[in-house]
Design a protein around this motif. Sequence first.
Motif, PDB file in Angstrom:
ATOM      1  N   ARG A  43       0.839  -1.195   0.000  1.00 15.45           N
ATOM      2  CA  ARG A  43       0.000   0.000   0.000  1.00 15.45           C
ATOM      3  C   ARG A  43       0.874   1.244   0.000  1.00 15.45           C
ATOM      4  N   THR A  44       0.546   2.219  -0.818  1.00 10.58           N
ATOM      5  CA  THR A  44       1.208   3.516  -0.756  1.00 10.58           C
ATOM      6  C   THR A  44       0.499   4.371   0.275  1.00 10.58           C
ATOM      7  N   THR A  45       1.095   5.522   0.587  1.00 11.61           N
ATOM      8  CA  THR A  45       0.473   6.422   1.552  1.00 11.61           C
ATOM      9  C   THR A  45      -0.909   6.854   1.080  1.00 11.61           C
ATOM     10  N   GLU A  46      -1.041   7.088  -0.222  1.00 13.04           N
ATOM     11  CA  GLU A  46      -2.341   7.511  -0.760  1.00 13.04           C
ATOM     12  C   GLU A  46      -3.371   6.408  -0.577  1.00 13.04           C
ATOM     13  N   ASN A  47      -2.990   5.170  -0.857  1.00  9.94           N
ATOM     14  CA  ASN A  47      -3.927   4.061  -0.685  1.00  9.94           C
ATOM     15  C   ASN A  47      -4.280   3.865   0.780  1.00  9.94           C
ATOM     16  N   GLU A  48      -3.292   4.094   1.657  1.00 14.13           N
ATOM     17  CA  GLU A  48      -3.552   3.981   3.083  1.00 14.13           C
ATOM     18  C   GLU A  48      -4.570   5.024   3.524  1.00 14.13           C
ATOM     19  N   ASP A  49      -4.488   6.231   2.982  1.00 13.52           N
ATOM     20  CA  ASP A  49      -5.446   7.278   3.318  1.00 13.52           C
ATOM     21  C   ASP A  49      -6.852   6.886   2.868  1.00 13.52           C
ATOM     22  N   ILE A  50      -6.952   6.315   1.674  1.00 14.36           N
ATOM     23  CA  ILE A  50      -8.248   5.859   1.181  1.00 14.36           C
ATOM     24  C   ILE A  50      -8.793   4.752   2.075  1.00 14.36           C
ATOM     25  N   ARG A  51      -7.914   3.837   2.448  1.00 17.42           N
ATOM     26  CA  ARG A  51      -8.344   2.714   3.277  1.00 17.42           C
ATOM     27  C   ARG A  51      -8.903   3.183   4.614  1.00 17.42           C
ATOM     28  N   ARG A  52      -8.221   4.164   5.210  1.00 17.75           N
ATOM     29  CA  ARG A  52      -8.625   4.599   6.539  1.00 17.75           C
ATOM     30  C   ARG A  52      -9.828   5.534   6.537  1.00 17.75           C
ATOM     31  N   HIS A  53      -9.925   6.371   5.535  1.00 10.49           N
ATOM     32  CA  HIS A  53     -10.895   7.456   5.602  1.00 10.49           C
ATOM     33  C   HIS A  53     -12.012   7.387   4.556  1.00 10.49           C
ATOM     34  N   ARG A  54     -11.929   6.449   3.628  1.00  9.75           N
ATOM     35  CA  ARG A  54     -12.970   6.362   2.599  1.00  9.75           C
ATOM     36  C   ARG A  54     -13.475   4.935   2.474  1.00  9.75           C
ATOM     37  N   SER A  55     -13.593   4.260   3.618  1.00  5.59           N
ATOM     38  CA  SER A  55     -13.903   2.839   3.602  1.00  5.59           C
ATOM     39  C   SER A  55     -15.350   2.514   3.930  1.00  5.59           C
ATOM     40  N   CYS A  56     -16.202   3.519   4.122  1.00  6.63           N
ATOM     41  CA  CYS A  56     -17.573   3.273   4.581  1.00  6.63           C
ATOM     42  C   CYS A  56     -18.575   3.352   3.437  1.00  6.63           C
ATOM     43  N   PRO A  57     -19.381   2.308   3.242  1.00  5.57           N
ATOM     44  CA  PRO A  57     -20.418   2.366   2.204  1.00  5.57           C
ATOM     45  C   PRO A  57     -21.451   3.452   2.453  1.00  5.57           C
ATOM     46  N   ARG A  58     -21.708   3.765   3.710  1.00  9.95           N
ATOM     47  CA  ARG A  58     -22.708   4.769   4.033  1.00  9.95           C
ATOM     48  C   ARG A  58     -22.151   6.186   3.924  1.00  9.95           C
ATOM     49  N   CYS A  59     -20.910   6.386   4.350  1.00 10.44           N
ATOM     50  CA  CYS A  59     -20.324   7.733   4.350  1.00 10.44           C
ATOM     51  C   CYS A  59     -19.671   8.103   3.031  1.00 10.44           C
ATOM     52  N   HIS A  60     -19.064   7.121   2.371  1.00  5.68           N
ATOM     53  CA  HIS A  60     -18.241   7.411   1.195  1.00  5.68           C
ATOM     54  C   HIS A  60     -18.720   6.738  -0.077  1.00  5.68           C
ATOM     55  N   GLY A  61     -19.788   5.980   0.017  1.00  7.08           N
ATOM     56  CA  GLY A  61     -20.339   5.370  -1.191  1.00  7.08           C
ATOM     57  C   GLY A  61     -19.584   4.151  -1.685  1.00  7.08           C
ATOM     58  N   ARG A  62     -18.706   3.564  -0.824  1.00  8.97           N
ATOM     59  CA  ARG A  62     -18.029   2.345  -1.248  1.00  8.97           C
ATOM     60  C   ARG A  62     -19.045   1.243  -1.472  1.00  8.97           C
ATOM     61  N   LYS A  63     -18.799   0.402  -2.448  1.00 12.42           N
ATOM     62  CA  LYS A  63     -19.728  -0.668  -2.775  1.00 12.42           C
ATOM     63  C   LYS A  63     -19.827  -1.639  -1.606  1.00 12.42           C
ATOM     64  N   LEU A  64     -21.039  -2.004  -1.248  1.00 14.89           N
ATOM     65  CA  LEU A  64     -21.287  -2.919  -0.148  1.00 14.89           C
ATOM     66  C   LEU A  64     -21.767  -4.253  -0.698  1.00 14.89           C
TER      67      LEU A  64
END
Length: 255
Positions: A43-64
């Motif tokens: 994981r790069t730092t950018e991917n780590e940021d996505i993993r930590r802060h954009r991982s919620c289907p309800r908050c960020h629209g990630r596919k559930l």
Amino acid sequence: MHPRETVDRALQLSALGLIDRQVADLCGVSLSAVQKWRTRTRRTTENEDIRRHRSCPRCHGRKLDFEAYAYLLGLYLGDGHVLLCKKGVYQLSLACCGTWPGLIEAAAEVMAAVMPTSSVSRRGHPGWTEIKSYSKHWACLFPQHGPGRKHERAITLERWQREITEEHPGRFARGLIHSDGYRGINRVRRHFNGSDHWYEYPRYLFVNESQDILDLCGEVLDLLEVEWRYSKPNTISVAKREAVERLDEFVGPKY
């Protein structure tokens, strides 16, 4: 975790044709780090940021994964709880009887499928196993969480949850019964012609102290066209042969 600038420089040097050892020496990092960055297995730092802060289907629209969620929701309503830990992180925990290793594995698999950015762990206790995972967003996916026991507070599904359970009623029923229910053999004694006669037949029972959760179980059985009744105030019974055979298509015995 190396700074993003170091990762970018290493990738640029690799693109210029330098071998991994040269890149590692110039960037002051390990050879294995360069190899993983170049092959994109770390994981790069950018991917780590996505993993930590954009991982919620309800908050960020990630596919559930709706099918996995329907099953996990059933398990949660039966034997699960969400606990607020430090720094706004929530723990989702499921309690599974140690005599059902298949259920333990299934619970871990769907927990990972619903929140793939969080690791899943197991903790053994005498007679049972705890399956748990940490995320800042478990409370978003299980808004029914709250202080006290579930039967002491109202349990209602939000509209988006109902849409999922109506789309996958079999998986939701499977989760409910795998948590607070079972499929077993009922033995009935009848006395006639001077002697006792025993009859055996399979049946499902779902036991819960929350009337709201009992209602949810009854509703999903209706969706599956499975005939049921209350055998006790806290127990739903599915005993007619056609109803048991129908429910077997979706649930089956725990193992």
